[in-house]
Design an enzyme around this catalytic site. Sequence first.
Site, mmCIF file in Angstrom:
data_model
loop_
_atom_site.group_PDB
_atom_site.id
_atom_site.type_symbol
_atom_site.label_atom_id
_atom_site.label_comp_id
_atom_site.label_asym_id
_atom_site.label_seq_id
_atom_site.Cartn_x
_atom_site.Cartn_y
_atom_site.Cartn_z
ATOM 1 N N LYS A 87 2.421 6.165 -3.045
ATOM 2 C CA LYS A 87 3.409 6.937 -3.802
ATOM 3 C C LYS A 87 2.920 7.141 -5.228
ATOM 4 C CE LYS A 87 8.098 6.624 -5.687
ATOM 5 N NZ LYS A 87 9.325 5.783 -5.801
ATOM 6 N N ASN A 139 -4.937 8.485 2.046
ATOM 7 C CA ASN A 139 -5.240 7.794 3.306
ATOM 8 C C ASN A 139 -5.549 8.755 4.451
ATOM 9 O OD1 ASN A 139 -5.225 5.111 2.647
ATOM 10 N ND2 ASN A 139 -3.276 4.629 3.609
ATOM 11 N N LEU A 154 -7.059 3.052 11.938
ATOM 12 C CA LEU A 154 -7.526 1.810 12.554
ATOM 13 C C LEU A 154 -6.620 1.402 13.710
ATOM 14 C CD1 LEU A 154 -9.496 -0.598 12.463
ATOM 15 C CD2 LEU A 154 -7.930 -1.697 10.848
ATOM 16 N N SER A 155 -5.307 1.608 13.544
ATOM 17 C CA SER A 155 -4.353 1.184 14.563
ATOM 18 C C SER A 155 -4.453 2.003 15.850
ATOM 19 C CB SER A 155 -2.923 1.262 14.015
ATOM 20 O OG SER A 155 -2.483 2.597 13.887
ATOM 21 N N ASP A 191 0.819 -1.208 0.000
ATOM 22 C CA ASP A 191 0.000 0.000 0.000
ATOM 23 C C ASP A 191 0.856 1.262 0.000
ATOM 24 O OD1 ASP A 191 -2.298 -1.466 -0.113
ATOM 25 O OD2 ASP A 191 -2.945 -1.073 1.944
ATOM 26 N N GLY A 192 2.068 1.183 0.577
ATOM 27 C CA GLY A 192 2.963 2.340 0.542
ATOM 28 C C GLY A 192 3.358 2.711 -0.873
ATOM 29 N N ASP A 223 -0.848 12.607 21.831
ATOM 30 C CA ASP A 223 0.383 12.482 21.056
ATOM 31 C C ASP A 223 0.173 12.940 19.618
ATOM 32 O OD1 ASP A 223 1.657 11.491 23.255
ATOM 33 O OD2 ASP A 223 1.817 9.437 22.537
ATOM 34 N N ALA A 232 -6.036 1.984 7.773
ATOM 35 C CA ALA A 232 -4.590 2.171 7.883
ATOM 36 C C ALA A 232 -4.246 2.688 9.283
ATOM 37 C CB ALA A 232 -4.109 3.120 6.782
#
Length: 296
Positions: A82, A150, A195-196, A77-78, A180, A192
């Site tokens: 790009k 994203n 979600l984390s 996905d990275g 943070d 992505a």
Amino acid sequence: MAEKKLRFAIFGNGSKALESIQIWEMLDYLIKHSAEVYVEQFFYYALQHQLKDDLEVDGLFKGSDFNADYVISLGGDGTFLKAASSVGAKQIPIIGVNMGRLGFLANVAPADVISMLDNIFAGQYDIEERVVIQLDAGAESLEGCPCALNDIAILKRDTASMISIRASVNGEYLVTYLADGLVISTPTGSTAYSLSVGGPIIMPQAGILSLTPVAPHTLNIRPIVISDDVEIKLEVESRSHNILAAIDGRSEKISEGVVLTIKKAPYKVHIVKLHGQRFFSTLREKLMWGADMRKF
């Protein structure tokens, strides 16, 4: 009837592409179908170094300096992000070949590349349009592309201390986050980074954005979902007087005191999908929902 001569621009991760797919097979297929093939320069040189041979292509390109009927992204996905950044407002459909792990964006398995290309030449595929968001840092210039498929994350930098983010939506004060950071996600990015950190999963065509704090100071500050046609303004304070803006993972240093504006970009990204591919089935597969269920 002669096939239309198509032009393809290829992005990729050199090592992963060679591990997972025979680049020769794909190029041979495109050449046999009289397609023009252009390869992103850095990717080409990486392939050339590992293959110890030249690839037969029509040309090389840098960044967004290309034109094509389709873009092929070979990687995770990275790599897809790009490619999407380089495509920008060109609205060229992107074919994502998954050499990574989860691969929500890169949805074509390496073994299915040739059959996908068969469908491309036969016109048997769907196009999904995905919303893009953009960051405006006022008088402070950004080094890279300000648009994200994203997410845009505002994060602390140079210190362990939390940052303060005063958020307004369409001029109305929402809340001040002590955290943070803050992740502003499109539906595409909901699986992505968002979600984390506990953000919601959103259907791709939902027309909404989510704001999810990263490690908030108080647990009653929860993710919120808003319409994607709003303007979000963020005023950030930090003990280090510097913050980080991550735009689809691309880092930008931002000075304290700059008012950040996030809103929907004036274009969408087009993703090629095979007939029958569905969002819920992709979720079940990628997130392994039901994997721990037993049959009785």
